[in-house]
Design a protein around this motif. Structure first.
Motif, PDB file in Angstrom:
ATOM      1  N   ALA A 113       0.836  -1.204   0.000  1.00 16.66           N
ATOM      2  CA  ALA A 113       0.000   0.000   0.000  1.00 16.66           C
ATOM      3  C   ALA A 113       0.872   1.255   0.000  1.00 16.66           C
ATOM      4  CB  ALA A 113      -0.927   0.000   1.215  1.00 16.66           C
ATOM      5  N   CYS A 114       2.052   1.155   0.597  1.00 13.56           N
ATOM      6  CA  CYS A 114       2.901   2.333   0.829  1.00 13.56           C
ATOM      7  C   CYS A 114       3.975   2.538  -0.236  1.00 13.56           C
ATOM      8  CB  CYS A 114       3.572   2.179   2.195  1.00 13.56           C
ATOM      9  SG  CYS A 114       3.995   3.739   2.978  1.00 13.56           S
ATOM     10  N   ILE A 115       4.307   1.496  -0.968  1.00 16.41           N
ATOM     11  CA  ILE A 115       5.556   1.515  -1.761  1.00 16.41           C
ATOM     12  C   ILE A 115       5.581   2.592  -2.848  1.00 16.41           C
ATOM     13  CG2 ILE A 115       4.919  -0.207  -3.521  1.00 16.41           C
ATOM     14  CD1 ILE A 115       8.244  -0.215  -1.608  1.00 16.41           C
ATOM     15  N   ASP A 116       4.399   3.008  -3.323  1.00 19.09           N
ATOM     16  CA  ASP A 116       4.405   4.039  -4.379  1.00 19.09           C
ATOM     17  C   ASP A 116       4.966   5.375  -3.901  1.00 19.09           C
ATOM     18  OD1 ASP A 116       3.526   2.443  -6.377  1.00 19.09           O
ATOM     19  OD2 ASP A 116       1.433   3.068  -6.260  1.00 19.09           O
ATOM     20  N   TRP A 117       4.848   5.665  -2.598  1.00 19.87           N
ATOM     21  CA  TRP A 117       5.449   6.912  -2.097  1.00 19.87           C
ATOM     22  C   TRP A 117       6.957   6.855  -2.283  1.00 19.87           C
ATOM     23  CZ3 TRP A 117       1.727  10.063  -1.963  1.00 19.87           C
ATOM     24  CH2 TRP A 117       0.479   9.741  -1.415  1.00 19.87           C
ATOM     25  N   LEU A 118       7.537   5.718  -1.929  1.00 22.10           N
ATOM     26  CA  LEU A 118       8.987   5.550  -2.064  1.00 22.10           C
ATOM     27  C   LEU A 118       9.398   5.541  -3.541  1.00 22.10           C
ATOM     28  CD1 LEU A 118      11.717   4.967  -0.652  1.00 22.10           C
ATOM     29  CD2 LEU A 118      11.229   2.545  -0.956  1.00 22.10           C
ATOM     30  N   ARG A 119       8.562   4.881  -4.355  1.00 26.75           N
ATOM     31  CA  ARG A 119       8.860   4.831  -5.791  1.00 26.75           C
ATOM     32  C   ARG A 119       8.947   6.252  -6.355  1.00 26.75           C
ATOM     33  NH1 ARG A 119       5.136   0.267  -7.429  1.00 26.75           N
ATOM     34  NH2 ARG A 119       6.755  -1.288  -7.140  1.00 26.75           N
ATOM     35  N   ASN A 120       8.007   7.067  -5.969  1.00 30.41           N
ATOM     36  CA  ASN A 120       8.007   8.450  -6.460  1.00 30.41           C
ATOM     37  C   ASN A 120       9.164   9.259  -5.878  1.00 30.41           C
ATOM     38  OD1 ASN A 120       5.847   8.738  -8.359  1.00 30.41           O
ATOM     39  ND2 ASN A 120       4.447   8.300  -6.688  1.00 30.41           N
ATOM     40  N   GLN A 121       9.493   9.032  -4.613  1.00 28.19           N
ATOM     41  CA  GLN A 121      10.663   9.718  -4.045  1.00 28.19           C
ATOM     42  C   GLN A 121      11.911   9.350  -4.851  1.00 28.19           C
ATOM     43  OE1 GLN A 121       9.789   8.086  -0.045  1.00 28.19           O
ATOM     44  NE2 GLN A 121      10.174  10.144   0.775  1.00 28.19           N
ATOM     45  N   THR A 122      12.021   8.063  -5.181  1.00 33.72           N
ATOM     46  CA  THR A 122      13.199   7.584  -5.916  1.00 33.72           C
ATOM     47  C   THR A 122      13.229   8.175  -7.334  1.00 33.72           C
ATOM     48  OG1 THR A 122      13.023   5.548  -4.640  1.00 33.72           O
ATOM     49  CG2 THR A 122      14.483   5.499  -6.532  1.00 33.72           C
ATOM     50  N   LEU A 123      12.058   8.253  -7.959  1.00 31.98           N
ATOM     51  CA  LEU A 123      12.005   8.830  -9.313  1.00 31.98           C
ATOM     52  C   LEU A 123      12.407  10.302  -9.314  1.00 31.98           C
ATOM     53  CD1 LEU A 123       8.730   7.221 -10.722  1.00 31.98           C
ATOM     54  CD2 LEU A 123      11.043   6.886 -11.587  1.00 31.98           C
ATOM     55  N   LEU A 124      12.061  11.012  -8.249  1.00 30.46           N
ATOM     56  CA  LEU A 124      12.410  12.435  -8.178  1.00 30.46           C
ATOM     57  C   LEU A 124      13.883  12.641  -7.835  1.00 30.46           C
ATOM     58  CD1 LEU A 124       9.260  13.941  -6.392  1.00 30.46           C
ATOM     59  CD2 LEU A 124       9.885  14.132  -8.787  1.00 30.46           C
ATOM     60  N   ILE A 125      14.398  11.819  -6.932  1.00 33.21           N
ATOM     61  CA  ILE A 125      15.797  11.973  -6.505  1.00 33.21           C
ATOM     62  C   ILE A 125      16.761  11.467  -7.584  1.00 33.21           C
ATOM     63  CG2 ILE A 125      17.528  11.185  -4.817  1.00 33.21           C
ATOM     64  CD1 ILE A 125      15.267  11.181  -2.722  1.00 33.21           C
ATOM     65  N   LYS A 126      16.374  10.369  -8.232  1.00 31.38           N
ATOM     66  CA  LYS A 126      17.247   9.715  -9.229  1.00 31.38           C
ATOM     67  C   LYS A 126      18.622   9.381  -8.639  1.00 31.38           C
ATOM     68  CE  LYS A 126      15.925  12.888 -12.520  1.00 31.38           C
ATOM     69  NZ  LYS A 126      16.362  13.729 -13.604  1.00 31.38           N
ATOM     70  N   PRO A 127      18.679   8.612  -7.558  1.00 25.00           N
ATOM     71  CA  PRO A 127      19.992   8.283  -6.958  1.00 25.00           C
ATOM     72  C   PRO A 127      20.784   7.353  -7.877  1.00 25.00           C
ATOM     73  CG  PRO A 127      18.310   6.880  -6.013  1.00 25.00           C
ATOM     74  CD  PRO A 127      17.590   7.839  -6.924  1.00 25.00           C
ATOM     75  N   LYS A 128      22.087   7.367  -7.700  1.00 22.43           N
ATOM     76  CA  LYS A 128      22.914   6.384  -8.428  1.00 22.43           C
ATOM     77  C   LYS A 128      22.857   5.056  -7.696  1.00 22.43           C
ATOM     78  CE  LYS A 128      26.381   9.227 -10.705  1.00 22.43           C
ATOM     79  NZ  LYS A 128      26.523  10.637 -10.300  1.00 22.43           N
ATOM     80  N   ILE A 129      22.808   5.124  -6.347  1.00 25.98           N
ATOM     81  CA  ILE A 129      22.810   3.906  -5.532  1.00 25.98           C
ATOM     82  C   ILE A 129      21.730   4.016  -4.457  1.00 25.98           C
ATOM     83  CG2 ILE A 129      24.182   2.411  -3.997  1.00 25.98           C
ATOM     84  CD1 ILE A 129      26.719   3.488  -5.348  1.00 25.98           C
TER      85      ILE A 129
END
Ligand code: URA
Length: 200
Positions: A113-129
């Protein structure tokens, strides 16, 4: 759920504001009923490295910030050894943004239920690792049969991001012999980041 485009013509600041505002009102699972605060994330939104734990504990729930209890202080201390600081150059978040009562593991339903928040955070940050702290984060993000004791410190590439599992700081508090291995993983992480920076 809206997935933000990775590249394109948009105002990142507004997207973060919208994402955080929506997350603060989230009622997608029943953890909202017992939370004091949503624990969205902390750090540099342009970080090259993200750290992801499993979910907030009591201190995090009260303060609204990830990893601020005893395990968090250990994490900060270990990160400082490789010159990583939450107020400077990394971003820290969790799989679930609300505290599971009595610090139980977040259920699979709550994680999904929660994972899309993290997915979007990751898409915005675009980390290398992205570093997965502990089994729950590693199994959710990397692969569901991952064994931390065997596979910590290895890199898994998916899309543009390298993922590395390592021990959760609470596991290090329970078994301090894991600290050495985790610091080794952190040093390898720095090395990997350097390599990726030279390549690009
Ligand atoms: N453990 C986690 O996994 N995350 C926190 O934020 C705190 C403790």
């Amino acid at each position: 759920m809206l997935f933000y485009k990775k590249d394109g013509d948009f105002n990142l600041y507004e997207l973060w504001e919208e994402l955080e505002k929506n997350c603060s009102k989230c009622v997608k699972c029943e953890l909202f009923e017992t939370r004091s605060n949503v624990v969205f994330g902390v750090g540099n939104k342009k970080a090259e490295v993200m750290f992801v734990g499993e979910g907030p504990g009591e201190n995090e729930d009260l303060r609204g910030e990830p990893f601020v209890g005893k395990a968090g202080r250990l994490l900060d201390e270990m990160l400082a050894e490789i010159n990583f600081y939450r107020d400077k150059n990394i971003y820290i978040a969790n799989i679930v943004k609300c505290r599971p009562p009595k610090n139980r593991d977040p259920s699979s339903e709550e994680q999904l239920a929660c994972i899309d928040w993290l997915r979007n955070q990751t898409l915005l940050i675009k980390p290398k690792i992205l570093v997965c702290l502990g089994r729950i984060a590693a199994q959710r993000i990397i692969k569901d049969d991952l064994k931390i004791t065997k596979e910590h410190g290895l890199f898994y590439k998916k899309g543009d991001i390298f993922f590395m599992p390592t021990f959760h700081p609470a596991a290090i508090l329970r078994d301090p012999s894991r600290k050495k291995d985790t610091l080794k993983d952190f040093l390898n992480l720095k090395k990997k980041l350097k390599e990726l920076t030279v390549i690009n």
